[in-house]
Design an enzyme around this catalytic site. Structure first.
Site, PDB file in Angstrom:
ATOM      1  N   ASP A  45       0.849  -1.203   0.000  1.00 11.54           N
ATOM      2  CA  ASP A  45       0.000   0.000   0.000  1.00 11.54           C
ATOM      3  C   ASP A  45       0.882   1.250   0.000  1.00 11.54           C
ATOM      4  O   ASP A  45       0.385   2.370  -0.025  1.00 11.54           O
ATOM      5  CB  ASP A  45      -1.019  -0.008   1.143  1.00 11.54           C
ATOM      6  CG  ASP A  45      -0.383  -0.027   2.515  1.00 11.54           C
ATOM      7  OD1 ASP A  45       0.858  -0.145   2.613  1.00 11.54           O
ATOM      8  OD2 ASP A  45      -1.138   0.076   3.515  1.00 11.54           O
ATOM      9  N   SER A  46       2.215   1.041  -0.031  1.00  8.64           N
ATOM     10  CA  SER A  46       3.134   2.156  -0.304  1.00  8.64           C
ATOM     11  C   SER A  46       2.853   2.707  -1.704  1.00  8.64           C
ATOM     12  O   SER A  46       3.311   3.797  -2.045  1.00  8.64           O
ATOM     13  CB  SER A  46       4.592   1.707  -0.181  1.00  8.64           C
ATOM     14  OG  SER A  46       4.801   0.451  -0.800  1.00  8.64           O
ATOM     15  N   LYS A 114      -1.851  -9.257   2.497  1.00  5.81           N
ATOM     16  CA  LYS A 114      -1.146  -8.850   3.723  1.00  5.81           C
ATOM     17  C   LYS A 114      -2.018  -7.844   4.451  1.00  5.81           C
ATOM     18  O   LYS A 114      -2.701  -7.037   3.818  1.00  5.81           O
ATOM     19  CB  LYS A 114       0.207  -8.213   3.384  1.00  5.81           C
ATOM     20  CG  LYS A 114       0.886  -7.555   4.599  1.00  5.81           C
ATOM     21  CD  LYS A 114       2.320  -7.159   4.327  1.00  5.81           C
ATOM     22  CE  LYS A 114       2.520  -5.751   3.827  1.00  5.81           C
ATOM     23  NZ  LYS A 114       2.028  -4.673   4.694  1.00  5.81           N
ATOM     24  N   GLU A 183       8.426  -4.566  10.815  1.00 12.24           N
ATOM     25  CA  GLU A 183       8.911  -3.266  10.326  1.00 12.24           C
ATOM     26  C   GLU A 183       9.336  -2.369  11.486  1.00 12.24           C
ATOM     27  O   GLU A 183       8.641  -2.270  12.507  1.00 12.24           O
ATOM     28  CB  GLU A 183       7.812  -2.556   9.501  1.00 12.24           C
ATOM     29  CG  GLU A 183       8.282  -1.172   9.054  1.00 12.24           C
ATOM     30  CD  GLU A 183       7.465  -0.510   7.952  1.00 12.24           C
ATOM     31  OE1 GLU A 183       6.498  -1.127   7.460  1.00 12.24           O
ATOM     32  OE2 GLU A 183       7.814   0.630   7.591  1.00 12.24           O
TER      33      GLU A 183
HETATM   34  O1  KIV Z   1       3.440  -1.084   1.670  1.00 14.96           O
HETATM   35  C1  KIV Z   1       4.566  -1.575   1.684  1.00 14.96           C
HETATM   36  O2  KIV Z   1       5.368  -1.358   0.766  1.00 14.96           O
HETATM   37  C2  KIV Z   1       4.910  -2.417   2.820  1.00 14.96           C
HETATM   38  C3  KIV Z   1       6.278  -2.992   2.910  1.00 14.96           C
HETATM   39  C4  KIV Z   1       7.397  -2.140   2.682  1.00 14.96           C
HETATM   40  C5  KIV Z   1       6.441  -3.929   4.030  1.00 14.96           C
HETATM   41  O3  KIV Z   1       4.077  -2.666   3.620  1.00 14.96           O
END
Ligand code: KIV
Length: 275
Positions: A45-46, A114, A183
């Protein structure tokens, strides 16, 4: 069928083999990551920041995450594609969580989802796992809890916090996740958690003792330089290369050097004369 499954990811730990995982958000980058034999691609979700330009991971929607996930699935032949469930797509009710996890599998073609949280989301995790959808957990620094944490802060430095994160890790394993992202926690705590679990830990800002590592595509390639997190390493500076190439292109066009002879298509002289 992908070459990598949740079983292959679990096997890395069983065989004591460290593994690298990476995010991707489109067809072309997924193809590149897949070609590098990365066994697990997270459509993080980044995407909220690096693709959609929001400030945090909070605003990104199911629709936006489904779009990028299906593009990654089309590009990833071998890797297991894990879709990140966006904020408020799973917290409000188990029914909503199941429905949205199902969309990632059925509509976008992901192999797993996730979600962020520990003990407090274990009922949600087990409900999703029970209907046959693999889940990866994400504990420690949880970016969707940005406001609750008063910013992105390292978690687990005090005894209370460290105990809570260790309990979260044990709880999510019991709830049925196949792996857990750790994290922004001290390396020693990540090592203790890694040694306490039989599923793989995948660290980001959690030190070298995790079974696997995860990084954001744009961070390791130097594509996104407005903020460079401490936990990342730039293995290339593609952002600069891209800027240079675009400037050269602009200069070649404005100076008349592009397109050149090699880039042009000619018509038959006779046809041209009749035209
Ligand atoms: O959203 C993301 O990119 C993440 C990871 C970096 C673990 O949750």
């Amino acid at each position: 069928m992908s070459k990598y499954s949740i079983e292959s990811i679990k096997k890395f730990k069983i065989n004591g083999q460290k593994f690298a995982t990476l995010t991707a958000y489109d067809y072309t980058s997924a193809k590149l990551v897949d070609k590098a034999e990365i066994p697990l691609i997270l459509v993080g979700d980044s995407a909220s920041m690096v693709i959609y330009g929001y400030d945090t991971t909070i605003p990104v929607t199911m629709e936006e995450m489904l779009l990028v996930t299906s593009a990654v699935v089309r590009g990833a032949e071998d890797a297991l594609v894990v879709a990140d469930m966006p904020f408020m797509s799973y917290q409000a009710s188990i029914e909503k969580a199941i429905e949205n996890a199902g969309l990632f599998i059925k509509k976008a073609g992901a192999g797993a989802v996730k979600l962020e949280g520990g003990i407090e989301v274990c009922n949600i995790i087990s409900s999703i796992v029970d209907i046959g959808i693999p889940v990866m957990a994400h504990i420690g620094l949880k970016p969707q809890s940005f406001h609750q944490m008063s910013g992105y802060k390292i978690q687990g430095k005090s005894l209370d916090e460290a105990e809570k994160i260790l309990s979260d890790a044990i709880a999510v394993e019991k709830a049925g996740v196949f792996a857990v992202v750790l994290e922004g926690i001290p390396s020693e705590l990540a090592e203790k958690i890694t040694n306490s679990l039989s599923i793989p830990t995948i660290g980001i800002g959690a030190g070298p003792h995790c079974d696997g590592q995860i990084q954001v595509f744009h961070d390791i390639l130097g594509l996104f330089d407005t903020f460079i997190p401490k936990h990342t390493k730039q293995f290339a500076n593609i952002g600069n290369n891209i800027s240079q190439a675009i400037e050269e292109y602009r200069n070649d066009v404005t100076s008349g050097n592009f397109p050149g002879k090699d880039h042009c298509i000619s018509i038959d002289k006779e046809i041209l004369e009749k035209l």
